[in-house]
Design an enzyme around this catalytic site. Structure first.
Site, PDB file in Angstrom:
ATOM      1  N   ASP A 130     -35.856 -10.041  28.890  1.00 41.11           N
ATOM      2  CA  ASP A 130     -36.934 -11.019  28.967  1.00 41.11           C
ATOM      3  C   ASP A 130     -38.191 -10.689  28.161  1.00 41.11           C
ATOM      4  OD1 ASP A 130     -35.030 -11.679  30.802  1.00 41.11           O
ATOM      5  OD2 ASP A 130     -36.336 -11.641  32.534  1.00 41.11           O
TER       6      ASP A 130
ATOM      7  N   GLU B 196     -32.125  -1.557  39.925  1.00 42.97           N
ATOM      8  CA  GLU B 196     -32.048  -2.384  38.718  1.00 42.97           C
ATOM      9  C   GLU B 196     -32.432  -1.562  37.494  1.00 42.97           C
ATOM     10  OE1 GLU B 196     -33.613  -6.839  37.452  1.00 42.97           O
ATOM     11  OE2 GLU B 196     -34.952  -5.559  38.608  1.00 42.97           O
TER      12      GLU B 196
END
Length: 756
Positions: A497, A698
């Site tokens: 992102d 993550e």
């Protein structure tokens, strides 16, 4: 020395059969034998604790356990919190798309004698243990009285709790039993008022009102949580509607050496039809609870054997932790999700109730190691929602696979469903890995045309100048109404992102793509991304393998030729000799965008096999350089030497285990196995909690190994499995876990090697 798996299974079967032989009818004394422990795999993940507020989050970090795709989950009580004794923490339930705690412990058993409630810790501190497939509690009440609780999942909507009360003393004991619980309501309206307990003849039920708080709480008014007891009970609900008490209809007497089972189920359903089906399933479970226990234990033994096969002994607990992470994040069909899938993380609000395409490809590869049917199902779960040629809303996107799909479609008011972009194309690679474990040609026939259509979409809608190098971009969508929104969607499409290469300040912008009639069909970034083209080469190679396996020889030859051409373009246009790295290139001019520094995307040509050996050797040097990618915890997403490196900013520095896997597998592919082993050891050793009982995250801080975002993250768990297994020649069909796309043309001393 640990006995071989076959010996463990035989012993487990013997104990299970013995347990079945003494399992009583409802209301009768019990001599059920507790399940056999998995040698060495207790408590691979810390599952102890209780929430303080209904909404999970950083202030509420309790790891949970679920199974069989259930939409509700549990934890163990904390040893120093007697208020939770006698019950399992939770449940945590998903209100269609968002996780909430129903209670700190909704079904707490209490035992009484002569009207006095017994202290569950009267004979010493209890023991709480998580095992593969089960949560277990053991209490010593003193005077020879023992209580054990075991929670397993009986179905995709129902957990089975077995309580065994045993009298190891010398005198008979006459005991009563009851269960209590209190709601942990959300703090704000309208969800605070959504929950309403009610008396049921078999226990207690919690109904849900209809709430459509799109970013917080979604129910249709048909959801229900139910606790059903095997034995006759009577229930009362408090006047404030927050708590209840269920009492066993009659006391029971235990002779010395005798035991009694008290079984109940806890179900979370979305619809009346589900509830009706579960009622029948629960009757069958209550008719023979031991059968459910045996089946669950056998299934989990198969799971454990699958993920630990070929894994060095020192990493097997980590493999089982990865397994438990994936299974807890497994969701069964519900709402608009027609097949089983794996969500990114039940521990994070936005990741609990949806399926992402890129995540799914990677998760399927890990899942195939223990359950190929589940791996196939999760691939179907995203292919289900591909854009059809007859779409009335976006016919120009026929073949595209949306970024994310959820319980609710946009037409149903779902705000998390995302069709404004897709995700990197690794579907054919994932399918081939699953096929390597299953040999299911019917699955190949089913998905091949869908994957081929997806590949065509990329070049039709994302190759602005038709030069064979695609770009990340955005769809024609109401959410993409401005250049800024289009650029954001394109960055999301990459999966990276906020990586520096997508900064508007560094010259990244978008251009419209048009069809032959001049109609805008999408948008492309003004750069051709190296990882995207390397991924496309991989998928083209695997589409060729799938086509060949299906007897489509001409198609197979076409895909292979295309993969070779894509791979050639990557190594000839995107490699920069001066920096020894692969970079994105500017749309139109083809200039390599080296000023943005080195990003981890530059390793994908090694994983995919498109790099020459000389190029791979240069990339290896950067991966092993402490000033570049060999940080304290190695393989950050941006090189440490980059002016844009930021150790804790999502894709600007943190270590992501999926990208680390691609780098390590790429090094193995080119013969740098010792380096790959060393990086793997350093990576797993430095990641906070990874080799202990902490959750799989993550991402991690590359300078300290500190845990950063989203605990219990699925794609990290999935790709840890092949990463820690290392090189295993000849394990499966050709190409399993190799990138395999676009092998370079033979050159003296530079031919790419196959990866295990």
């Amino acid at each position: 020395m640990r006995p071989p798996p076959c010996a463990l299974f035989a012993l487990a079967l013997l104990l299970a059969v013995a347990a079945a032989c003494v399992q009583p009818a409802a209301g009768a004394p019990s001599r059920r034998v507790a399940s056999l422990s998995y040698d060495g795999y207790d408590d691979v993940l810390d599952l102890k604790g209780a929430p303080t507020v209904a909404l999970p989050g950083r202030e509420n970090p309790v790891n949970v356990f679920a199974d069989r795709g259930a939409w509700h989950a549990y934890a163990l009580p904390a040893a120093d919190a007697p208020g939770g004794y006698g019950g399992f923490t939770g449940p945590l339930y998903i209100a269609q798309e968002y996780p909430w705690w129903l209670s700190t412990s909704f079904s707490r058993i209490r035992l009484s004698e002569d009207g006095r409630v017994l202290d569950l810790a009267g004979g010493g501190p209890p023991r709480f243990t998580s095992r593969p497939g089960a949560l277990v509690q053991a209490y010593n009440l003193g005077g020879g009285l023992r209580l054990t609780l075991e929670l397993r999942y009986a179905t995709h909507r129902t957990a089975l709790v077995g309580a065994v009360v045993r009298n190891a003393g010398r005198v008979p004991r006459t005991l009563g039993a009851d269960w209590t619980g209190r709601l942990l309501r959300p703090a704000e309206a309208p969800m605070r008022q959504a929950l309403s307990p009610a008396v049921a003849p078999w226990g207690v039920a919690v109904g849900f009102a209809r709430v459509r708080a799109a970013d917080d709480f979604l129910t249709d008014g048909t959801e229900r949580f139910e606790v059903r007891h095997r034995d006759p009970v009577r229930t009362t609900v408090s006047g404030d509607g927050d708590s209840y008490r269920t009492e066993l209809a009659a006391p029971f007497t235990l002779a010395p050496g005798a035991a009694r089972s008290l079984d109940w189920t806890e179900s979370y359903t979305f619809t009346r039809a589900e509830r009706t089906a579960e009622a029948g399933a629960i009757r069958r479970v209550f008719a023979d609870p031991a059968r459910t226990v045996r089946a669950g234990d056998a299934r989990w033994r198969g799971y454990v054997d699958g993920v630990t096969a070929g894994v060095p002994a020192g990493r097997r607990r980590l493999a089982v932790k990865a397994l438990e992470t994936l299974v807890t994040n497994w969701r069964s069909p519900a709402g608009s999700l027609a097949h089983d899938g794996i969500t990114p993380s039940l521990s994070y609000k936005w990741f609990a109730g949806g399926l992402w395409a890129w995540d799914t490809w990677k998760q399927a590869v890990g899942t195939a190691r223990f359950d190929v049917r589940l791996a196939e199902a999760q691939i179907r779960s995203v292919l289900d929602h591909r854009i059809r040629p007859g779409s009335t809303t976006r016919p120009q996107d026929a073949g595209m696979i949306p970024d994310a799909v959820f319980y609710n479609t946009p037409q149903q008011g779902g705000t998390n469903w995302n069709e404004r972009n897709s995700k990197p194309p690794l579907g054919a690679w994932a399918v081939w890995q699953v096929y390597g474990r299953s040999g299911n040609k019917d699955f190949l026939r089913e998905v091949y045309p869908k994957l081929a259509a997806y590949e065509a979409w990329w070049y039709r809608n994302r190759d602005h100048d038709r030069n064979g190098l695609a770009e990340y971009g955005a769809t024609v969508d109401p959410a993409n109404g401005s250049p800024g929104e289009q650029r954001l969607a394109a960055a999301w499409e990459s999966g990276m992102d906020n990586a520096p290469r997508f900064d508007a300040a560094l010259g990244t912008s978008v251009v419209p793509n048009r069809d032959g009639s001049g109609r805008v069909v999408g948008y492309s970034l003004t750069q051709e991304s190296v990882d995207l083209s390397a991924y496309l080469a991989v998928d083209q190679e695997h589409l060729g393998r799938i086509a060949a396996e299906l007897g489509k020889r001409a198609s197979a030859d076409g895909w292979r030729a295309r993969a070779a051409a894509t791979g050639r373009a990557v190594r000839e246009r995107m490699y920069d000799p001066a920096t020894g790295w692969f970079h994105d290139t500017a749309l139109g001019s083809g200039a390599r965008l080296t000023g943005r520094g080195r990003g981890i995307e530059g390793v994908i040509p090694l994983w995919s096999g498109v790099a020459t050996r000389a190029q791979a050797a240069a990339v290896r040097e950067r991966l092993l350089d402490p000033s570049e990618f060999a940080t304290a915890m190695p393989l950050p997403t941006v090189s440490r030497s980059s002016p844009y490196f930021a150790a804790r900013q999502y894709w600007r520095g943190p270590v992501w285990l999926d990208q680390a896997y691609f780098a390590i597998a790429g090094m193995r592919r080119y013969g740098f196995g010792r380096d790959a082993d060393a990086l793997t050891a350093k990576l797993t050793g430095r990641a906070s909690g990874l080799l202990g009982d902490g959750p799989i995250m993550e991402n991690y801080d590359p300078l300290s190994g500190a845990a950063l975002n989203s605990p219990n993250f699925s794609w990290s768990a999935a790709l840890l499995l092949p990463m820690i297994a290392g090189r295993q020649p000849g394990r499966d069909r050709q190409g399993v876990e190799a990138g395999g796309g676009g092998t370079p043309e033979p050159r003296p001393g530079e031919a790419a090697q196959s990866s295990a």
